[in-house]
Write a protein that holds these residues in place. Structure first.
Motif, PDB file in Angstrom:
ATOM      1  N   SER A 222      14.510 -18.799  -8.846  1.00 28.74           N
ATOM      2  CA  SER A 222      14.534 -20.499  -8.360  1.00 28.74           C
ATOM      3  C   SER A 222      13.622 -21.536  -8.788  1.00 28.74           C
ATOM      4  N   GLY A 223      13.060 -20.796 -10.338  1.00 29.65           N
ATOM      5  CA  GLY A 223      12.067 -21.836 -10.592  1.00 29.65           C
ATOM      6  C   GLY A 223      10.535 -21.872  -9.970  1.00 29.65           C
ATOM      7  N   GLN A 224      10.155 -21.275  -9.029  1.00 33.18           N
ATOM      8  CA  GLN A 224       8.664 -21.607  -8.795  1.00 33.18           C
ATOM      9  C   GLN A 224       7.810 -20.484  -8.654  1.00 33.18           C
ATOM     10  N   PRO A 225       7.914 -19.829 -10.225  1.00 32.35           N
ATOM     11  CA  PRO A 225       6.582 -18.889 -10.660  1.00 32.35           C
ATOM     12  C   PRO A 225       5.103 -19.335 -10.128  1.00 32.35           C
ATOM     13  N   ASP A 226       4.186 -18.585 -10.000  1.00 31.72           N
ATOM     14  CA  ASP A 226       2.422 -17.999  -9.614  1.00 31.72           C
ATOM     15  C   ASP A 226       2.742 -18.797  -8.046  1.00 31.72           C
ATOM     16  N   GLY A 227       3.224 -18.333  -7.534  1.00 29.73           N
ATOM     17  CA  GLY A 227       2.776 -18.692  -6.177  1.00 29.73           C
ATOM     18  C   GLY A 227       1.948 -18.395  -5.203  1.00 29.73           C
ATOM     19  N   LYS A 228       1.045 -19.079  -4.331  1.00 30.71           N
ATOM     20  CA  LYS A 228      -0.128 -18.159  -3.483  1.00 30.71           C
ATOM     21  C   LYS A 228       0.664 -17.781  -2.341  1.00 30.71           C
ATOM     22  N   TYR A 229       0.378 -15.754  -2.218  1.00 27.81           N
ATOM     23  CA  TYR A 229       0.806 -15.288  -1.321  1.00 27.81           C
ATOM     24  C   TYR A 229      -0.486 -14.162  -0.733  1.00 27.81           C
ATOM     25  N   PHE A 230      -0.341 -14.689   0.811  1.00 26.37           N
ATOM     26  CA  PHE A 230      -1.124 -14.561   1.276  1.00 26.37           C
ATOM     27  C   PHE A 230      -0.738 -12.667   2.112  1.00 26.37           C
ATOM     28  N   VAL A 231      -1.377 -11.968   2.563  1.00 25.39           N
ATOM     29  CA  VAL A 231      -0.846 -10.674   2.857  1.00 25.39           C
ATOM     30  C   VAL A 231      -2.331 -10.382   4.521  1.00 25.39           C
ATOM     31  N   LEU A 232      -1.806 -10.590   5.847  1.00 22.48           N
ATOM     32  CA  LEU A 232      -3.128 -10.564   6.896  1.00 22.48           C
ATOM     33  C   LEU A 232      -3.015  -9.114   7.057  1.00 22.48           C
ATOM     34  N   GLY A 233      -3.888  -8.719   7.272  1.00 21.09           N
ATOM     35  CA  GLY A 233      -3.951  -7.398   8.525  1.00 21.09           C
ATOM     36  C   GLY A 233      -5.809  -6.689   8.556  1.00 21.09           C
ATOM     37  N   ARG A 234      -5.645  -6.003   8.512  1.00 28.06           N
ATOM     38  CA  ARG A 234      -6.710  -4.791   8.292  1.00 28.06           C
ATOM     39  C   ARG A 234      -6.618  -3.899   7.604  1.00 28.06           C
ATOM     40  N   GLU A 235      -7.713  -2.845   7.333  1.00 29.10           N
ATOM     41  CA  GLU A 235      -7.259  -1.414   6.853  1.00 29.10           C
ATOM     42  C   GLU A 235      -7.289  -0.849   7.946  1.00 29.10           C
ATOM     43  N   PRO A 236      -5.845   0.475   7.631  1.00 30.14           N
ATOM     44  CA  PRO A 236      -6.076   0.756   8.557  1.00 30.14           C
ATOM     45  C   PRO A 236      -6.541   2.543   8.181  1.00 30.14           C
ATOM     46  N   LYS A 237      -6.587   3.125   9.612  1.00 25.21           N
ATOM     47  CA  LYS A 237      -7.634   4.588   9.452  1.00 25.21           C
ATOM     48  C   LYS A 237      -6.840   5.555   8.302  1.00 25.21           C
ATOM     49  N   VAL A 238      -7.790   5.881   7.597  1.00 22.33           N
ATOM     50  CA  VAL A 238      -7.669   7.393   6.907  1.00 22.33           C
ATOM     51  C   VAL A 238      -7.454   8.517   7.567  1.00 22.33           C
ATOM     52  N   SER A 239      -6.066   9.121   7.479  1.00 24.34           N
ATOM     53  CA  SER A 239      -5.717  10.064   8.242  1.00 24.34           C
ATOM     54  C   SER A 239      -4.987  11.577   7.092  1.00 24.34           C
ATOM     55  N   HIS A 240      -4.751  11.726   8.056  1.00 27.23           N
ATOM     56  CA  HIS A 240      -3.593  13.488   6.640  1.00 27.23           C
ATOM     57  C   HIS A 240      -2.931  12.826   5.448  1.00 27.23           C
ATOM     58  N   ASN A 241      -2.819  11.595   6.646  1.00 25.22           N
ATOM     59  CA  ASN A 241      -0.837  11.036   6.307  1.00 25.22           C
ATOM     60  C   ASN A 241      -1.160  10.037   5.828  1.00 25.22           C
ATOM     61  N   ASP A 242      -1.471   9.315   4.196  1.00 28.04           N
ATOM     62  CA  ASP A 242      -2.602   8.063   3.698  1.00 28.04           C
ATOM     63  C   ASP A 242      -1.353   7.224   3.414  1.00 28.04           C
ATOM     64  N   LYS A 243      -0.187   7.659   3.476  1.00 30.87           N
ATOM     65  CA  LYS A 243       0.647   6.902   2.287  1.00 30.87           C
ATOM     66  C   LYS A 243       0.275   5.353   3.221  1.00 30.87           C
ATOM     67  N   ASN A 244       0.179   5.056   4.537  1.00 31.23           N
ATOM     68  CA  ASN A 244      -0.046   3.640   4.687  1.00 31.23           C
ATOM     69  C   ASN A 244      -1.465   2.966   4.100  1.00 31.23           C
ATOM     70  N   HIS A 245      -2.537   3.786   3.869  1.00 35.13           N
ATOM     71  CA  HIS A 245      -3.877   3.408   3.450  1.00 35.13           C
ATOM     72  C   HIS A 245      -3.388   2.947   2.160  1.00 35.13           C
ATOM     73  N   LEU A 246      -3.034   3.653   1.272  1.00 38.30           N
ATOM     74  CA  LEU A 246      -2.338   4.048  -0.052  1.00 38.30           C
ATOM     75  C   LEU A 246      -1.351   2.785  -0.039  1.00 38.30           C
ATOM     76  N   MET A 247      -0.969   2.219   0.039  1.00 35.66           N
ATOM     77  CA  MET A 247       0.416   0.895   0.762  1.00 35.66           C
ATOM     78  C   MET A 247      -1.033  -0.240   0.694  1.00 35.66           C
ATOM     79  N   TRP A 248      -1.690  -0.223   1.761  1.00 35.01           N
ATOM     80  CA  TRP A 248      -2.711  -1.413   2.275  1.00 35.01           C
ATOM     81  C   TRP A 248      -3.965  -1.176   0.618  1.00 35.01           C
TER      82      TRP A 248
END
Length: 286
Positions: A222-248
């Motif tokens: 829409s013609g508004q590049p270079d925005g400031k985008y915050f993702v709020l959260g907490r690092e997930p625990k590392v388990s046998h399935n690390d998909k969430n940690h990889l995304m984080w």
């Protein structure tokens, strides 16, 4: 007097047949009662995708508005005569709904009980099948990520940004699905932020993150590049399935996103204050 009741459920997992009771309809043919649990609705937010939660919330509120009288006082709460509204509340139609309802909300088969229907009776049945009637959560200890955003961040940024905004294609032409943001503002470039529970099921987490990223792209188109985008959260625990940690990890290292640990939420407040961020949309209170 014969009274019917039906429990409303939210399906969580079709595979495991998991569902959460969310609301209760009762009728004696003269008066109808309906209420849904706000606390449960908030609790399942991390178990379903954002769009489904938004649609569910809107539907439940519409249902409540259709069935209930204006809330003048506690004694008129949830009550309305069939002659004026909600004529569909009867055993045969609720039975139909129980068989043909969609995957977002399910009605149970209506059950008949031989009791008089009044507010006391309704409260007793509600607390038996749904939740505490006063919506008091006594077992909660550590505030969730979303509660911290609302209690710690919102009071500091209200009036400077739009709070709890659901964005659609009506707002940005290239946005093809609704996107919920905790806040959105502008200071020459767009400024937005959203909290994510990185411990939730990967499918839903991926869907929520993808929607937020789609917002950044829609703003860019829409013609508004270079925005400031915050993702709020907490690092997930590392388990046998690390998909969430990889995304984080990918979000933390992304150049167009800024990850902020929920315990460092003051970073967002400072940015909004120092950069004189103002609401993106004219309305401030959603």
């Amino acid at each position: 007097m014969k009274t019917i009741f039906s429990i409303l459920y939210v399906p969580i997992s079709a595979t495991l047949d998991e569902k959460v009771s969310i609301g209760l309809i009762m009728s004696d043919g003269v008066q109808n009662y309906f209420r849904f649990s706000q606390s449960k609705l908030q609790a399942i937010k991390s178990l379903i995708d954002i769009e489904s939660h938004t649609i569910l919330k809107t539907y439940l509120r519409s249902l409540e508005k259709e069935i209930n009288l204006e809330l003048v006082n506690d004694k008129t709460l949830f009550t309305i005569e069939i002659a004026s509204k909600a004529k569909w509340i009867n055993s045969s139609y609720i039975s139909y709904l129980s068989k043909y309802s969609n995957n977002l909300l399910q009605f149970s088969e209506p059950k008949v009980i031989d009791i008089s229907l009044d507010e006391i009776t309704y409260k007793r049945i509600f607390e038996k099948y749904i939740f505490q009637y006063e919506e008091t959560v006594t077992t909660q200890t550590e505030p969730t990520i979303f509660q911290k955003v609302r209690t710690k961040l919102y009071p500091k940024i209200t009036g400077k940004v739009n709070i709890d905004k659901t964005l659609t294609s009506n707002d940005f032409a290239n946005l093809f699905a609704p996107v919920e943001v905790n806040f959105i503002g502008v200071n020459g470039v767009p400024v937005a932020g959203q909290a994510f529970d990185f411990e939730k099921k990967h499918y839903f987490l991926e869907n929520d993150v993808t929607r937020f990223i789609s917002l950044t792209k829609a703003l860019e188109l829409s013609g508004q590049p270079d925005g400031k985008y915050f993702v709020l959260g907490r690092e997930p625990k590392v388990s046998h399935n690390d998909k969430n940690h990889l995304m984080w990890s990918q979000i933390r290292d992304a150049r167009f996103l800024e990850f902020v640990d929920i315990d460092d939420i003051g970073v967002v407040e400072d940015y909004i204050e120092k950069n004189h961020v103002t609401p993106f949309f004219s309305e401030v209170t959603e």
